[in-house]
Design an enzyme around this catalytic site. Structure first.
Site, PDB file in Angstrom:
ATOM      1  N   LYS A 217      -4.465   5.772  -2.248  1.00 23.01           N
ATOM      2  CA  LYS A 217      -4.991   5.138  -0.914  1.00 23.01           C
ATOM      3  C   LYS A 217      -6.491   5.414  -0.663  1.00 23.01           C
ATOM      4  O   LYS A 217      -6.915   6.199  -1.030  1.00 23.01           O
ATOM      5  CB  LYS A 217      -4.216   5.445   0.173  1.00 23.01           C
ATOM      6  CG  LYS A 217      -2.803   4.844   0.236  1.00 23.01           C
ATOM      7  CD  LYS A 217      -1.730   4.726   1.360  1.00 23.01           C
ATOM      8  CE  LYS A 217      -0.518   4.010   0.933  1.00 23.01           C
ATOM      9  NZ  LYS A 217       0.298   4.293   1.806  1.00 23.01           N
ATOM     10  N   ARG A 253       5.843   9.644  -2.412  1.00 22.28           N
ATOM     11  CA  ARG A 253       5.555   8.003  -3.074  1.00 22.28           C
ATOM     12  C   ARG A 253       4.446   7.976  -3.876  1.00 22.28           C
ATOM     13  O   ARG A 253       3.436   8.250  -3.564  1.00 22.28           O
ATOM     14  CB  ARG A 253       5.521   6.927  -2.031  1.00 22.28           C
ATOM     15  CG  ARG A 253       5.783   5.849  -2.407  1.00 22.28           C
ATOM     16  CD  ARG A 253       5.836   4.715  -1.200  1.00 22.28           C
ATOM     17  NE  ARG A 253       5.993   3.306  -1.650  1.00 22.28           N
ATOM     18  CZ  ARG A 253       5.017   2.276  -2.060  1.00 22.28           C
ATOM     19  NH1 ARG A 253       3.778   3.118  -1.961  1.00 22.28           N
ATOM     20  NH2 ARG A 253       5.121   1.369  -2.429  1.00 22.28           N
TER      21      ARG A 253
END
Ligand code: HH2
Length: 272
Positions: A217, A253
């Site tokens: 991210k 994840r």
């Protein structure tokens, strides 16, 4: 009957990510071909993923919504190709997509809207017996990173997740099938995301397993000094996943499954 989610996913479990999209922020286009996507899912499972999350709609900042038919056209061939071979979840907020994905073997519905987008999804998940992940998001993908604000990000995310958990249970989904996710990067600044990790105990206190998706991210790229970063490095992703695990997260994840599985095995061996 499925076992409780904490039995199915012991701490730590890795959820691999395969985005069958042209526009996802970190692997957009890479797995757009169904055969490529199926091969990636098989590889992630072989590398130690407990489950592989298959998505057909990007939720990156600025992403446009995708109609259910298009989402299904993208993911159904991939689910068919790996059915019976690779345990999969479906990254969708649409009941129509989730229903078909479950028919094709998906055991978990990963809804980034926490049952707020499609009024039919809650009942569908309840009837299907699937596991469910409820994620926090402030705003919607198109605009969520414009100017995210909180009085107290952790308290607000915890209150939201508690309310959505109660809603899911009222809708018939047993609590023991549900996990919760603070939604790293979904309407949050770098500081918000790390505050959520720092105080993760306030989310584990809700009594459900916590899923964290920090992988690649942009906050990781920004943390490392690039204010315009749109993604983050593998090494920073692994560091964040280990930090999350040590603060109580259950499911991590991740796009780079092998690296996460190996790092988490070492972190687990050092747990008291
Ligand atoms: N992050 C993304 C998508 N789905 N689901 C959960 N539960 N938690 C997350 O943090 C999460 C998620 C975004 O990452 P990615 O799938 O790689 O990108 P895109 O949404 O652009 O397809």
């Amino acid at each position: 009957m499925r076992p409780p989610i904490e039995q199915r996913f012991p701490r730590p479990s890795v959820m691999g990510v395969v985005n069958v999209t042209p526009d996802s922020f970190s692997d957009g286009g890479v797995h757009f071909d169904p055969a490529e996507a199926a091969a990636a899912a098989r590889r992630m499972f072989a590398e130690g993923a407990a489950i592989v999350d298959i998505g057909g709609e990007s939720t990156r900042p600025g992403a446009a919504a995708v109609p259910a038919q298009e989402e299904l056209r993208r993911i159904a061939p991939v689910l068919e190709a790996v059915q019976g071979e690779v345990p999969v979840s479906t990254d969708t907020s649409k009941a129509e997509v989730a229903r078909r994905a479950i028919e094709l073997g998906a055991e978990l519905v990963n809804d980034v809207t926490a049952l707020r987008r499609d009024p039919e999804l809650a009942g569908m998940v309840a009837d299907s017996g699937a596991y469910l992940c409820l994620m926090h998001m402030q705003g919607e993908p198109r605009t969520m990173q414009a100017d995210p604000r909180y009085e107290d990000v952790v308290a607000e995310v915890a209150a939201f997740l508690e309310e959505r958990l109660a809603f899911a249970v009222r809708s018939g989904v047993p609590e023991e099938r549900i996990c919760l996710d603070p939604g790293i990067g979904f309407g949050k600044t770098v500081e918000h995301n790390f505050e959520l990790l720092r105080r993760l105990d306030e989310l584990t206190a809700l009594g459900r397993p916590i899923l964290i998706g920090f992988s690649r991210k942009s906050s990781l790229g920004k943390l490392l000094g690039d204010p315009d970063a749109t993604s983050g490095s593998v090494a920073a992703s692994v560091g964040a996943a280990v930090a999350a695990y040590e603060r109580g997260a259950t499911i991590l994840r991740a796009h780079d499954v092998r690296e996460h599985v190996e790092a988490l095995a070492a972190a687990r061996a050092a747990q008291v």
